[in-house]
Design an enzyme around this catalytic site. Structure first.
Site, PDB file in Angstrom:
ATOM      1  N   GLU A   1       1.411  -1.043  -0.021  1.00 56.88           N
ATOM      2  CA  GLU A   1       0.393   0.039   0.305  1.00 56.88           C
ATOM      3  C   GLU A   1       0.437   1.801   0.112  1.00 56.88           C
ATOM      4  O   GLU A   1       1.635   1.524   1.318  1.00 56.88           O
ATOM      5  CB  GLU A   1      -0.708   0.188   1.481  1.00 56.88           C
TER       6      GLU A   1
ATOM      7  N   CYS B   1      -1.833   9.613   2.742  1.00 61.33           N
ATOM      8  CA  CYS B   1      -1.858   8.974   1.230  1.00 61.33           C
ATOM      9  C   CYS B   1      -2.790   9.411   0.290  1.00 61.33           C
ATOM     10  O   CYS B   1      -2.026   9.351  -1.285  1.00 61.33           O
ATOM     11  CB  CYS B   1      -1.614   7.754   1.617  1.00 61.33           C
TER      12      CYS B   1
END
Ligand code: NAD
Length: 464
Positions: A214, A248
């Site tokens: 991720e 993010c």
């Protein structure tokens, strides 16, 4: 990468987890649900400590600290659905293989390693952890050393809640991560930057361990002329400056139809003032940059264009004002790296096709945002770009829909999680076919003479 020998406690812990997993203790639905319930109770018990730790690590306002404990909503979803996910999934047998039955049976993988980042340091450990437990695994968690207060609370919470043979936290920095990575796990789940993602994948390759990565990247936010500018500005300012831009999936930069550029800048400036006041340094609602290294990197990006709003900063408390900047070209360093801070570059386009081409020339982003009422523009952008996920007319919210996979594509990551996608990520989906004895046609067995026509017909090949 140099392969380090794991320090004895890590090797010992891993041995204990392997033995525990092999005992079958983690497999029953009751055990999984009971442990998820215990995790939920522990989060509730520790919530004040978790929020306080986020404040210490990131100067997080209490409100935003709750994002860490909001993991509970995904936990409830997981507990509500696990009974269904765990069941064998029926598959249809081709006619040629009947009679018989087929199904996909999820089974636990073994011992998981979860390595996390500092930006949502609790939530990004607990979210994959619940998937690992739900799937019936043992897990070692390695939180980020750059959020030490949260790392400590997580370690304490896990120690109080779990048998270390089932779930354990190993605190530490790069050396600890590398010592863990030198060991053989059954799956590695990593959240962090692209550079370290490559290190993790290289280490995993030594054991052929599958990985979920991720990662991050530059998530574009396209603003078309056909929008409600005021609402768009509210949402963009919220998503960009939440956690001081250290998210993010924050919009990394704006790509704005030049016809609405000036009015959007005015609406954004007005929203920044409305959210953080005339002097955001005194706002209780703005987080701080995590450390001096990140602060210096971000300040270095400030002189690459014209500052329209903000730009003030102070190293003492790692404060950077919410900043709008323009006059940056695609080649400027600020457009080469993930910003990961409270600085929002504004670029414009005249033709949507050019904006799409510019996005497509860059690495595939983790998220893409599009503000427009125009259905055709929505379709064009969806069909002509790629991204881990998309949100139309809002930002960030797509990651909290537990029914959808969350993950990147290309250099923004591989694999996905959340809800059933977490369960599947941490499971082996074993295919099973079962045949009865009562029918056993002879055509597939040697001698083959005289049987080829039948075989060709069976597999669907046309006659000569
Ligand atoms: P990072 O890659 O520097 O660190 C992540 C973890 O890796 C930490 O636990 C760290 O101890 C470990 N690590 C660091 N160097 C290592 C090395 N050489 N070998 C082995 N392990 C090492 O990431 P970060 O700075 O903590 O987080 C920021 C990045 O994470 C950003 O790029 C952001 O976009 C990304 N991110 C992605 C998601 C997502 O869900 N896709 C979520 C949050 C953050």
């Amino acid at each position: 990468m140099t392969t380090l020998a794991a320090p004895a406690p890590v090797a010992d812990l891993l041995r204990r987890q392997r033995a525990y997993w092999a005992s079958g203790a983690t497999r029953s639905l009751d055990f999984r649900l009971e442990r998820l319930k215990a995790l939920r109770a522990a989060i509730v018990k520790y919530q004040a400590d978790i929020i306080d730790a986020a404040k210490q690590d990131l100067g997080r306002p209490e409100f935003e600290g709750y994002i860490e404990v909001a993991a509970i909503s995904e936990l409830d979803y997981t507990m509500g659905h696990l009974r269904r996910w765990i069941k064998p999934r029926k598959a249809s047998l081709p006619l040629s293989q009947r009679p018989g039955s087929a199904w996909v049976q999820p089974e636990p993988l073994g011992v998981m390693l979860i390595i996390g980042p500092w930006n949502y340091p609790f939530q990004l450990m607990v979210s994959p952890l619940m998937g690992a437990i739900a799937a019936g695994n043992c897990t070692i968690l390695k939180p980020s050393e750059l959020a030490p207060a949260t790392s400590g609370v997580l370690a304490q919470l896990v120690k109080d809640t779990f048998d270390p043979a089932h779930v354990a936290v190993v605190e530490g920095g790069i050396d600890t991560a590398q010592a863990l990575l030198a060991e053989k796990f059954d799956h590695i789940f990593f959240t962090g930057g692209e550079r370290v993602g490559k290190i993790v994948m290289q280490a995993a390759a030594q054991h052929l361990t599958p990985v979920t990565l991720e990662l991050g990247g530059k998530s574009p936010c396209i603003v078309d002329a056909d929008v409600n500018l005021e609402v768009a500005a509210r949402r963009i300012v919220w998503g960009k400056f939440l956690n001081a831009g250290q998210t993010c999936v924050a919009p990394d930069y704006l790509l704005v139809d030049e016809r609405v550029r000036d009015s959007l800048v005015a609406a954004l400036s007005q929203r920044i003032r409305a959210c953080y006041g005339d002097n955001p340094a005194t706002s209780p609602d703005l987080s701080r940059v995590v450390n001096d290294r990140q602060f210096d990197r971000l300040v270095g990006l400030l002189d690459q264009g014209n500052i329209l709003v903000g730009g003030q900063h102070s190293r003492g408390d790692r404060y950077i004002a919410p900043t709008l900047i323009d006059g940056v070209g695609w080649d400027a360093p600020i457009m080469q790296e993930e910003i990961f801070g409270p600085i929002l570059p504004i670029l414009t386009y005249r033709d949507l096709g050019d904006a799409i081409a510019a996005v497509n020339q860059r690495p595939k982003p983790l998220a893409l945002y599009l503000f427009t009422r125009d259905r055709q523009v929505q379709t064009q952008v969806l069909e002509q770009t790629t991204a881990g996920s998309v949100c139309i007319n809002d930002v960030i919210l797509q990651i909290a829909v537990w029914d959808m996979p969350f993950g990147g594509v290309g250099s923004s990551g591989m694999g996905s999680y959340h809800g059933q996608h977490s369960f599947d990520t941490f499971s082996h989906l074993k295919s099973v076919v079962k045949k009865p004895f009562w029918l056993d046609i002879d055509w597939r067995y040697p001698p083959y003479e005289g049987k080829l026509d039948r075989f060709r017909k069976f597999v669907g090949l046309p006659k000569d």
